[in-house]
Design an enzyme around this catalytic site. Structure first.
Site, PDB file in Angstrom:
ATOM      1  N   LYS A   1       0.837  -1.204   0.000  1.00 63.73           N
ATOM      2  CA  LYS A   1       0.000   0.000   0.000  1.00 63.73           C
ATOM      3  C   LYS A   1       0.867   1.247   0.000  1.00 63.73           C
ATOM      4  O   LYS A   1       0.687   2.143  -0.840  1.00 63.73           O
ATOM      5  CB  LYS A   1      -0.938   0.011   1.202  1.00 63.73           C
ATOM      6  CG  LYS A   1      -1.865   1.221   1.233  1.00 63.73           C
ATOM      7  CD  LYS A   1      -2.769   1.213   2.456  1.00 63.73           C
ATOM      8  CE  LYS A   1      -2.015   1.653   3.690  1.00 63.73           C
ATOM      9  NZ  LYS A   1      -2.906   1.865   4.861  1.00 63.73           N
TER      10      LYS A   1
ATOM     11  N   ASP B   1      -6.363   0.856   0.554  1.00 53.81           N
ATOM     12  CA  ASP B   1      -6.551   1.160   1.965  1.00 53.81           C
ATOM     13  C   ASP B   1      -7.950   0.687   2.373  1.00 53.81           C
ATOM     14  O   ASP B   1      -8.633   0.005   1.600  1.00 53.81           O
ATOM     15  CB  ASP B   1      -6.336   2.654   2.249  1.00 53.81           C
ATOM     16  CG  ASP B   1      -7.433   3.532   1.668  1.00 53.81           C
ATOM     17  OD1 ASP B   1      -8.308   3.029   0.928  1.00 53.81           O
ATOM     18  OD2 ASP B   1      -7.432   4.742   1.968  1.00 53.81           O
TER      19      ASP B   1
END
Length: 235
Positions: free
Chosen positions: A129, A147
């Protein structure tokens, strides 16, 4: 055999139309973390875990005035650094992460942030991420940032049933042109922060409701839903 292919084609069209409408809805969509260079973006993204972008942006000027690069941060006094990142919570763990991250940048990359996913994810405290945030926003390399908002919306929109972020990244990525991945991430994250909330999505004020199989999870009355819409992201 033709039904799955037709269904797949329909899903791709629906997903891409949804993204186009979200792009029109949020023309200013971007990374909501402030940064001036790849090092700053890497650091603030690591710091944003379990806090808000607004809080990270508030400590950013003081942090980088004291430690403008990896060399300075790697040599930082621990207590001083803890004092700066203290308002973000988990300050000891975050200070440790920044010290290790900066040391690794100095030891393995001459103090520079690498521009490849395989190198970024080897750095302490950096997962896919964070790596995709840095690649997409600091280096212009397309990446999908999964996310909590992105994952939630991807499932609500029927683009994937996966809960594992890596699987979500790959399944959703396959629906879009690679060049669109970074902005797709911004569009979904902005929509998740402003309308498609976790507990009570503003379904009645959603510009992509017609393509959403989860329509009705939140209030569908336009006036009720409008009160749930936020003009900014998380406080």
């Amino acid at each position: 055999m033709s039904a799955p292919a037709t269904s797949r084609t329909s899903l791709v069209r629906r997903a891409r139309k949804t993204d186009r409408v979200l792009a029109q809805t949020y023309p200013d969509a971007r990374c909501e973390l402030d940064f001036d260079d790849p090092f700053q973006l890497l650091v603030v993204t690591v710091l944003s875990a379990q806090t808000t972008d607004k809080r990270v942006n508030a400590v950013r000027p003081t942090l980088f005035a004291a430690y403008p690069d990896a060399a300075a941060m790697a040599a930082a006094d621990r207590e001083t650094l803890e004092g700066i990142v203290g308002p973000l919570g988990f300050f000891r763990a975050k200070t440790e992460s920044l010290l290790k991250l900066s040391a690794a940048l100095m030891a393995d990359h001459g103090g520079q942030v690498p521009g490849r996913l395989e190198d970024l994810v080897k750095l302490p405290g950096v997962g896919r991420k964070t790596a995709n945030v840095v690649l997409g926003n600091a280096f212009g390399v397309p990446g999908i940032t999964v996310d909590t908002h992105f994952g939630r919306l991807a499932r609500r929109l029927g683009w994937t049933e996966q809960t594992d972020p890596v699987k979500v990244e790959h399944e959703v990525g396959a629906l879009f042109e690679k060049r669109d991945w970074t902005m797709l991430s911004h569009h979904l994250i902005w929509h998740g922060r402003r309308r498609c909330h976790a507990q009570k999505p503003a379904c009645g004020a959603c510009p992509v409701a017609r393509w959403c199989p989860s329509y009705g999870e939140g209030p569908t009355d336009p006036e009720v839903a409008a009160k749930l819409v936020k003009t900014e992201g998380r406080a």
